[in-house]
Motif scaffolding. Structure first.
Motif, PDB file in Angstrom:
ATOM      1  N   PHE A   1     -10.778   4.362   5.020  1.00 28.80           N
ATOM      2  CA  PHE A   1      -9.869   3.734   4.731  1.00 28.80           C
ATOM      3  C   PHE A   1      -9.658   2.282   5.446  1.00 28.80           C
ATOM      4  O   PHE A   1      -9.511   2.366   6.911  1.00 28.80           O
ATOM      5  CB  PHE A   1      -8.548   4.431   4.782  1.00 28.80           C
ATOM      6  N   ARG A   2      -9.238   1.101   4.869  1.00 28.11           N
ATOM      7  CA  ARG A   2      -8.816  -0.056   5.463  1.00 28.11           C
ATOM      8  C   ARG A   2      -7.499  -0.558   4.916  1.00 28.11           C
ATOM      9  O   ARG A   2      -7.300  -0.350   3.633  1.00 28.11           O
ATOM     10  CB  ARG A   2      -9.782  -1.053   5.681  1.00 28.11           C
ATOM     11  N   TYR A   3      -6.303  -0.816   5.831  1.00 31.47           N
ATOM     12  CA  TYR A   3      -5.182  -1.120   4.759  1.00 31.47           C
ATOM     13  C   TYR A   3      -5.294  -2.918   4.979  1.00 31.47           C
ATOM     14  O   TYR A   3      -5.179  -3.630   5.982  1.00 31.47           O
ATOM     15  CB  TYR A   3      -3.879  -0.811   5.765  1.00 31.47           C
ATOM     16  N   GLU A   4      -5.386  -3.491   3.800  1.00 35.17           N
ATOM     17  CA  GLU A   4      -5.781  -4.888   3.481  1.00 35.17           C
ATOM     18  C   GLU A   4      -4.776  -5.669   2.417  1.00 35.17           C
ATOM     19  O   GLU A   4      -4.582  -4.921   1.592  1.00 35.17           O
ATOM     20  CB  GLU A   4      -7.325  -5.019   3.168  1.00 35.17           C
ATOM     21  N   ASP A   5      -5.232  -6.994   2.624  1.00 29.94           N
ATOM     22  CA  ASP A   5      -4.538  -7.837   1.318  1.00 29.94           C
ATOM     23  C   ASP A   5      -5.479  -7.633   0.343  1.00 29.94           C
ATOM     24  O   ASP A   5      -6.617  -8.108   0.835  1.00 29.94           O
ATOM     25  CB  ASP A   5      -4.197  -9.183   1.852  1.00 29.94           C
ATOM     26  N   VAL A   6      -5.234  -7.464  -1.072  1.00 25.99           N
ATOM     27  CA  VAL A   6      -6.064  -7.814  -1.998  1.00 25.99           C
ATOM     28  C   VAL A   6      -5.396  -8.408  -3.049  1.00 25.99           C
ATOM     29  O   VAL A   6      -4.326  -8.312  -3.167  1.00 25.99           O
ATOM     30  CB  VAL A   6      -6.752  -6.343  -2.623  1.00 25.99           C
ATOM     31  N   PRO A   7      -6.207  -9.091  -4.129  1.00 25.79           N
ATOM     32  CA  PRO A   7      -5.511  -9.659  -5.252  1.00 25.79           C
ATOM     33  C   PRO A   7      -4.688  -8.762  -6.207  1.00 25.79           C
ATOM     34  O   PRO A   7      -5.065  -7.607  -6.132  1.00 25.79           O
ATOM     35  CB  PRO A   7      -6.979 -10.362  -6.127  1.00 25.79           C
ATOM     36  N   ASP A   8      -3.538  -9.549  -6.542  1.00 29.40           N
ATOM     37  CA  ASP A   8      -2.699  -8.538  -7.460  1.00 29.40           C
ATOM     38  C   ASP A   8      -3.408  -8.346  -8.628  1.00 29.40           C
ATOM     39  O   ASP A   8      -4.091  -9.225  -9.180  1.00 29.40           O
ATOM     40  CB  ASP A   8      -1.225  -9.392  -7.653  1.00 29.40           C
ATOM     41  N   PRO A   9      -2.963  -7.164  -9.390  1.00 31.84           N
ATOM     42  CA  PRO A   9      -3.727  -6.708 -10.639  1.00 31.84           C
ATOM     43  C   PRO A   9      -3.080  -7.536 -11.741  1.00 31.84           C
ATOM     44  O   PRO A   9      -2.003  -7.920 -11.619  1.00 31.84           O
ATOM     45  CB  PRO A   9      -3.386  -5.181 -10.801  1.00 31.84           C
ATOM     46  N   GLN A  10      -3.962  -7.713 -12.618  1.00 25.45           N
ATOM     47  CA  GLN A  10      -3.443  -8.808 -13.949  1.00 25.45           C
ATOM     48  C   GLN A  10      -3.316  -7.586 -15.064  1.00 25.45           C
ATOM     49  O   GLN A  10      -3.712  -6.654 -15.251  1.00 25.45           O
ATOM     50  CB  GLN A  10      -4.649  -9.451 -14.428  1.00 25.45           C
ATOM     51  N   VAL A  11      -2.131  -7.912 -15.728  1.00 24.47           N
ATOM     52  CA  VAL A  11      -1.831  -7.038 -16.904  1.00 24.47           C
ATOM     53  C   VAL A  11      -2.624  -7.478 -18.232  1.00 24.47           C
ATOM     54  O   VAL A  11      -2.944  -8.440 -18.327  1.00 24.47           O
ATOM     55  CB  VAL A  11      -0.384  -7.395 -17.223  1.00 24.47           C
ATOM     56  N   HIS A  12      -2.971  -6.173 -18.828  1.00 22.83           N
ATOM     57  CA  HIS A  12      -3.544  -6.273 -19.884  1.00 22.83           C
ATOM     58  C   HIS A  12      -2.696  -6.260 -21.297  1.00 22.83           C
ATOM     59  O   HIS A  12      -1.563  -5.925 -21.208  1.00 22.83           O
ATOM     60  CB  HIS A  12      -4.556  -5.150 -20.017  1.00 22.83           C
TER      61      HIS A  12
ATOM     62  N   PHE B   1       3.451  10.115   3.458  1.00 21.63           N
ATOM     63  CA  PHE B   1       3.067   9.380   4.593  1.00 21.63           C
ATOM     64  C   PHE B   1       3.124   7.842   4.269  1.00 21.63           C
ATOM     65  O   PHE B   1       3.313   7.527   3.079  1.00 21.63           O
ATOM     66  CB  PHE B   1       1.506   9.583   4.827  1.00 21.63           C
ATOM     67  N   PRO B   2       3.248   6.646   4.995  1.00 20.82           N
ATOM     68  CA  PRO B   2       3.331   5.443   4.646  1.00 20.82           C
ATOM     69  C   PRO B   2       1.919   5.135   3.921  1.00 20.82           C
ATOM     70  O   PRO B   2       0.890   5.751   4.289  1.00 20.82           O
ATOM     71  CB  PRO B   2       3.392   4.720   5.911  1.00 20.82           C
ATOM     72  N   LEU B   3       1.814   4.214   3.113  1.00 20.31           N
ATOM     73  CA  LEU B   3       0.571   3.867   2.551  1.00 20.31           C
ATOM     74  C   LEU B   3      -0.361   3.323   3.544  1.00 20.31           C
ATOM     75  O   LEU B   3      -1.507   3.609   3.067  1.00 20.31           O
ATOM     76  CB  LEU B   3       0.713   2.595   1.410  1.00 20.31           C
ATOM     77  N   LYS B   4       0.162   2.607   4.519  1.00 20.60           N
ATOM     78  CA  LYS B   4      -0.861   2.326   5.694  1.00 20.60           C
ATOM     79  C   LYS B   4      -1.559   3.312   6.246  1.00 20.60           C
ATOM     80  O   LYS B   4      -2.445   3.200   7.109  1.00 20.60           O
ATOM     81  CB  LYS B   4       0.077   1.410   6.469  1.00 20.60           C
ATOM     82  N   ASN B   5      -1.172   4.683   6.310  1.00 19.91           N
ATOM     83  CA  ASN B   5      -1.726   5.808   6.877  1.00 19.91           C
ATOM     84  C   ASN B   5      -2.279   6.796   5.919  1.00 19.91           C
ATOM     85  O   ASN B   5      -2.349   7.844   6.173  1.00 19.91           O
ATOM     86  CB  ASN B   5      -0.483   6.512   7.410  1.00 19.91           C
ATOM     87  N   ALA B   6      -3.011   5.899   4.782  1.00 23.34           N
ATOM     88  CA  ALA B   6      -3.636   6.675   3.826  1.00 23.34           C
ATOM     89  C   ALA B   6      -4.904   7.831   4.486  1.00 23.34           C
ATOM     90  O   ALA B   6      -4.947   8.742   3.972  1.00 23.34           O
ATOM     91  CB  ALA B   6      -4.651   5.821   2.815  1.00 23.34           C
ATOM     92  N   ALA B   7      -5.377   7.124   5.500  1.00 22.74           N
ATOM     93  CA  ALA B   7      -6.363   8.123   6.255  1.00 22.74           C
ATOM     94  C   ALA B   7      -5.749   9.515   6.837  1.00 22.74           C
ATOM     95  O   ALA B   7      -6.394  10.212   6.556  1.00 22.74           O
ATOM     96  CB  ALA B   7      -7.234   7.209   7.280  1.00 22.74           C
ATOM     97  N   ASP B   8      -4.658   9.363   7.301  1.00 23.41           N
ATOM     98  CA  ASP B   8      -3.956  10.469   7.926  1.00 23.41           C
ATOM     99  C   ASP B   8      -3.461  11.520   6.792  1.00 23.41           C
ATOM    100  O   ASP B   8      -3.739  12.539   6.896  1.00 23.41           O
ATOM    101  CB  ASP B   8      -2.678  10.117   8.510  1.00 23.41           C
ATOM    102  N   ALA B   9      -3.140  10.860   5.685  1.00 23.40           N
ATOM    103  CA  ALA B   9      -2.562  11.775   4.503  1.00 23.40           C
ATOM    104  C   ALA B   9      -3.993  12.588   4.094  1.00 23.40           C
ATOM    105  O   ALA B   9      -3.781  13.558   3.479  1.00 23.40           O
ATOM    106  CB  ALA B   9      -1.890  10.927   3.469  1.00 23.40           C
TER     107      ALA B   9
END
Length: 321
Positions: A15-26, A296-304
């Motif tokens: 896991f990496r905690y990163e910025d990614v593009p926002d999803p687009q609505v269908h 857990f915080p989302l940034k700690n997904a690996a720990d979860a």
């Protein structure tokens, strides 16, 4: 948006905690601002060996939050609604886009964290017991991996339906003790005791009429060995990760049956959609309970994910963006 992503399969450390593009609505979908992610057993399996549909990949079946965007063809959900959603991937993020058909409106005042943990585990448990397991009042039910999300749901649903006994397995006496408040009548510590032998002892050799098995692998063999005459096993998932190699020969003589269950194959049908909405209402009304072990915080997904794979959890583990 921020998301817990990975670029290759593997253990929680990918896991990496990163910025990614926002999803687009269908046009037939919605976008939610995620407030809680319920980590499902399939999420850890997909991280370990599932296909990377996107790269970087955002894993995750289930999440709840507030609707921030609605497609032009959606008329049953509006901006500002609180909903719980399912999908093939994408839950481990601050925003999530899904088809409106795989979203359920959360009743006003209901705890969003509890709602986030309902559709997949409760819907799966209900199908395992009733749609495919054909459970009837007065039957004996065995739930493998009773401390899992599906397990906790199945214990409650079986008890509510009038099971004569609700037996469950778990890796420790402490985990089994916590399940008694949810309808467990007999626990089996599979680290210490042989499951089929214990089922025979507890039931005076009647064995189990309906078995919910979310583990597979060698555990499925113990489920088959625990079946009563005309008993039914509902096999769902492969949480154990071992090869699914079993001897089904003993099933013929006892007119026993084995059904594979995959909620995702029917989750967009009226039957399943309406059933999950009712299960959400049942939790909101207090008729069923969601057991949340830790957040857990989302940034700690690996720990979860690491915590889930340690087999310490009883109930669901959540990520909070």
């Amino acid at each position: 948006m921020k998301a817990a992503v990975y670029y290759e399969n593997g253990g929680p450390d990918v896991f990496r905690y990163e910025d990614v593009p926002d999803p687009q609505v269908h046009r037939k979908g919605i976008v939610i601002r995620v407030e809680a992610v319920s980590i499902e057993g399939g999420d850890t399996l997909n991280r370990f060996r599932g296909a990377l549909v996107t790269k970087p990949h955002i894993v995750g079946y289930q999440a709840a939050g507030e609707v921030v965007e609605v497609g032009e063809e959606v008329d049953n959900i509006k901006v500002g609604d609180k909903v719980v959603t399912t999908g093939g991937f994408g839950s481990h993020a601050e925003l999530r886009a899904v088809p409106a058909r795989t979203a359920w409106v959360i009743p006003p005042g209901m705890n969003v964290l509890e709602a986030s943990a309902i559709p997949v585990p409760f819907g799966t448990a209900h199908d395992c017991l009733f749609e495919f397991g054909r459970m009837r009042k007065g039957e004996i039910v065995l739930v493998q991996a009773g401390a899992s999300g599906v397990g906790v749901a199945a214990i409650q649903l079986a008890a509510r339906a009038g099971a004569a006994m609700v037996i469950a397995t778990a890796s420790s006496d402490a985990r089994l003790e916590k399940l008694k408040a949810y309808g467990l009548t007999h626990g089996i510590n599979y680290q210490r005791d042989e499951v089929a032998g214990e089922v025979a002892r507890i039931t005076d050799k009647h064995m189990a009429d309906v078995i919910v098995d979310p583990v597979g692998g060698p555990t499925l063999q113990s489920s088959i060995a625990s079946l009563a005459y005309r008993g039914r096993v509902s096999m769902v998932g492969a949480a154990g990760r071992e090869a699914m190699v079993v001897d089904v020969g003993s099933m013929m003589g006892g007119n026993r049956s084995l059904s594979g269950v995959f909620l995702g194959a029917e989750i967009a049908t009226d039957r399943v959609h309406d059933n999950i909405q009712q299960l959400i209402q049942d939790v909101a009304d207090g008729a069923l309970k969601v057991l949340i072990d830790r957040t857990f915080p989302l940034k700690n997904a690996a720990d979860a994910h690491r915590y889930i794979e340690s087999r310490q959890a009883v109930g669901r583990v959540l990520l909070i963006p």
